[in-house]
Design a protein around this motif. Structure first.
Motif, PDB file in Angstrom:
ATOM      1  N   ILE A 138     -27.191 -35.053   3.179  1.00  0.00           N
ATOM      2  CA  ILE A 138     -26.939 -35.003   4.274  1.00  0.00           C
ATOM      3  C   ILE A 138     -25.918 -35.734   4.863  1.00  0.00           C
ATOM      4  O   ILE A 138     -25.678 -36.916   4.533  1.00  0.00           O
ATOM      5  N   CYS A 139     -25.006 -34.971   5.932  1.00  0.00           N
ATOM      6  CA  CYS A 139     -23.645 -35.472   6.341  1.00  0.00           C
ATOM      7  C   CYS A 139     -23.989 -36.926   6.858  1.00  0.00           C
ATOM      8  O   CYS A 139     -25.122 -37.102   7.839  1.00  0.00           O
ATOM      9  N   SER A 140     -23.279 -38.010   6.747  1.00  0.00           N
ATOM     10  CA  SER A 140     -23.685 -39.203   7.218  1.00  0.00           C
ATOM     11  C   SER A 140     -23.334 -39.498   8.958  1.00  0.00           C
ATOM     12  O   SER A 140     -23.765 -40.431   9.450  1.00  0.00           O
ATOM     13  N   GLU A 143     -23.678 -37.345  14.406  1.00  0.00           N
ATOM     14  CA  GLU A 143     -23.642 -36.186  15.287  1.00  0.00           C
ATOM     15  C   GLU A 143     -23.635 -35.011  14.557  1.00  0.00           C
ATOM     16  O   GLU A 143     -23.579 -33.697  15.100  1.00  0.00           O
ATOM     17  N   CYS A 144     -23.718 -34.977  13.253  1.00  0.00           N
ATOM     18  CA  CYS A 144     -23.514 -33.623  12.464  1.00  0.00           C
ATOM     19  C   CYS A 144     -24.821 -33.579  11.576  1.00  0.00           C
ATOM     20  O   CYS A 144     -25.680 -32.535  11.886  1.00  0.00           O
ATOM     21  N   GLU A 145     -25.217 -34.316  10.549  1.00  0.00           N
ATOM     22  CA  GLU A 145     -26.215 -34.321   9.789  1.00  0.00           C
ATOM     23  C   GLU A 145     -26.509 -32.872   9.110  1.00  0.00           C
ATOM     24  O   GLU A 145     -27.589 -32.317   8.877  1.00  0.00           O
ATOM     25  N   TRP A 146     -25.312 -32.327   8.860  1.00  0.00           N
ATOM     26  CA  TRP A 146     -25.266 -31.203   8.046  1.00  0.00           C
ATOM     27  C   TRP A 146     -25.564 -31.237   6.419  1.00  0.00           C
ATOM     28  O   TRP A 146     -25.191 -32.387   6.083  1.00  0.00           O
ATOM     29  N   ALA A 147     -26.452 -30.289   6.025  1.00  0.00           N
ATOM     30  CA  ALA A 147     -26.484 -30.350   4.324  1.00  0.00           C
ATOM     31  C   ALA A 147     -25.305 -29.856   3.886  1.00  0.00           C
ATOM     32  O   ALA A 147     -24.919 -29.043   4.276  1.00  0.00           O
ATOM     33  N   TYR A 159     -19.400 -37.455   3.759  1.00  0.00           N
ATOM     34  CA  TYR A 159     -19.484 -36.505   4.781  1.00  0.00           C
ATOM     35  C   TYR A 159     -19.421 -34.959   4.452  1.00  0.00           C
ATOM     36  O   TYR A 159     -18.847 -34.791   3.416  1.00  0.00           O
ATOM     37  N   CYS A 160     -19.859 -34.011   5.314  1.00  0.00           N
ATOM     38  CA  CYS A 160     -19.850 -32.652   4.995  1.00  0.00           C
ATOM     39  C   CYS A 160     -18.262 -32.141   4.969  1.00  0.00           C
ATOM     40  O   CYS A 160     -17.363 -33.001   5.092  1.00  0.00           O
ATOM     41  N   GLU A 161     -18.077 -30.838   4.732  1.00  0.00           N
ATOM     42  CA  GLU A 161     -16.738 -30.247   4.516  1.00  0.00           C
ATOM     43  C   GLU A 161     -16.239 -30.024   5.821  1.00  0.00           C
ATOM     44  O   GLU A 161     -15.086 -29.682   5.810  1.00  0.00           O
ATOM     45  N   GLY A 163     -14.908 -32.136   7.869  1.00  0.00           N
ATOM     46  CA  GLY A 163     -14.065 -33.279   8.337  1.00  0.00           C
ATOM     47  C   GLY A 163     -14.816 -34.219   9.345  1.00  0.00           C
ATOM     48  O   GLY A 163     -14.209 -35.085  10.014  1.00  0.00           O
ATOM     49  N   CYS A 164     -16.007 -34.539   9.036  1.00  0.00           N
ATOM     50  CA  CYS A 164     -16.710 -35.421   9.681  1.00  0.00           C
ATOM     51  C   CYS A 164     -16.272 -37.090   9.370  1.00  0.00           C
ATOM     52  O   CYS A 164     -16.176 -37.845  10.359  1.00  0.00           O
ATOM     53  N   GLY A 165     -15.651 -37.264   8.461  1.00  0.00           N
ATOM     54  CA  GLY A 165     -15.273 -38.674   8.118  1.00  0.00           C
ATOM     55  C   GLY A 165     -14.103 -38.641   8.991  1.00  0.00           C
ATOM     56  O   GLY A 165     -13.927 -40.068   9.741  1.00  0.00           O
TER      57      GLY A 165
END
Ligand SMILES: [Zn+2]
Length: 184
Positions: A138-140, A143-147, A159-161, A163-165
């Motif tokens: 799960i994205c860190s 505001e995202c928390e996308w798997a 982080y997810c793909e 660009g959340c980082g």
């Protein structure tokens, strides 16, 4: 965000997409009703076209999703732990051992909603066999928390793909800018 935006396919994608039916970022939930659950399971082909979810099955689906999400969070944190909620829901799914012509396989004999949910769980099990389970995270970014599926060599992505980082860095940068201008 749309599910399946990356090249990830197969069992690992089924688990990721099922968890991502709840989109924290956009505040939407594809499983917000029995009709929503029916639509998701039939369009993905996990359940037959005549499937029609009941309230009890929707409850089961939401518990399965919450349990899997928690499992993915554990993967992300590199930890392990008991997940009693997931254990309970897995025990309710109609999963059986079968034979696919060459090897024993986990499968389900049902084609309705319960069968569809059982297929999601079987996919999660398949990712263990392929070594991909530990890559489901799960994205860190809060505001995202996308798997997402961490394809990095040493499974070190946080982080997810999407660009959340970078988004997080931008937010930290803006916060510092605000703090700096407040001191002026
Ligand atoms: Zn993200």
């Amino acid at each position: 965000m749309s599910a399946g935006a990356t090249e990830v396919t197969g069992a690992v994608a089924v688990v990721r997409d099922f968890v991502n039916t709840s989109d924290h970022d956009e505040g939407t939930d594809e499983l917000d009703s029995t009709a929503g659950l029916t639509a998701w399971l039939t369009t993905t082909g996990l359940a037959g076209e005549s499937a029609e979810a009941t309230e009890a099955e929707l409850d089961l689906a939401l518990r399965l999703r919450a349990g899997l999400r928690r499992g993915l969070e554990l993967n992300h944190d590199g930890g392990a732990g008991p997940l009693p909620g997931l254990v309970d829901v897995l025990a309710e799914l109609p999963v059986v051992l079968g034979w696919d012509g060459t090897a024993p396989v986990l499968t389900t004999g049902e084609n309705g909603v319960l069968g569809g949910l059982a297929r999601v769980a079987v996919c999660a099990h398949e990712t263990v066999a392929t070594g991909e389970w530990g890559r489901l995270k799960i994205c860190s970014f809060d505001e995202c928390e996308w798997a997402y599926v961490d394809r990095s060599k040493n499974r070190s992505r946080h982080y997810c793909e999407y660009g959340c980082g970078n988004k997080l860095k931008t937010r930290a940068y803006r916060a510092r800018q605000r703090a700096a201008s407040a001191q002026l």
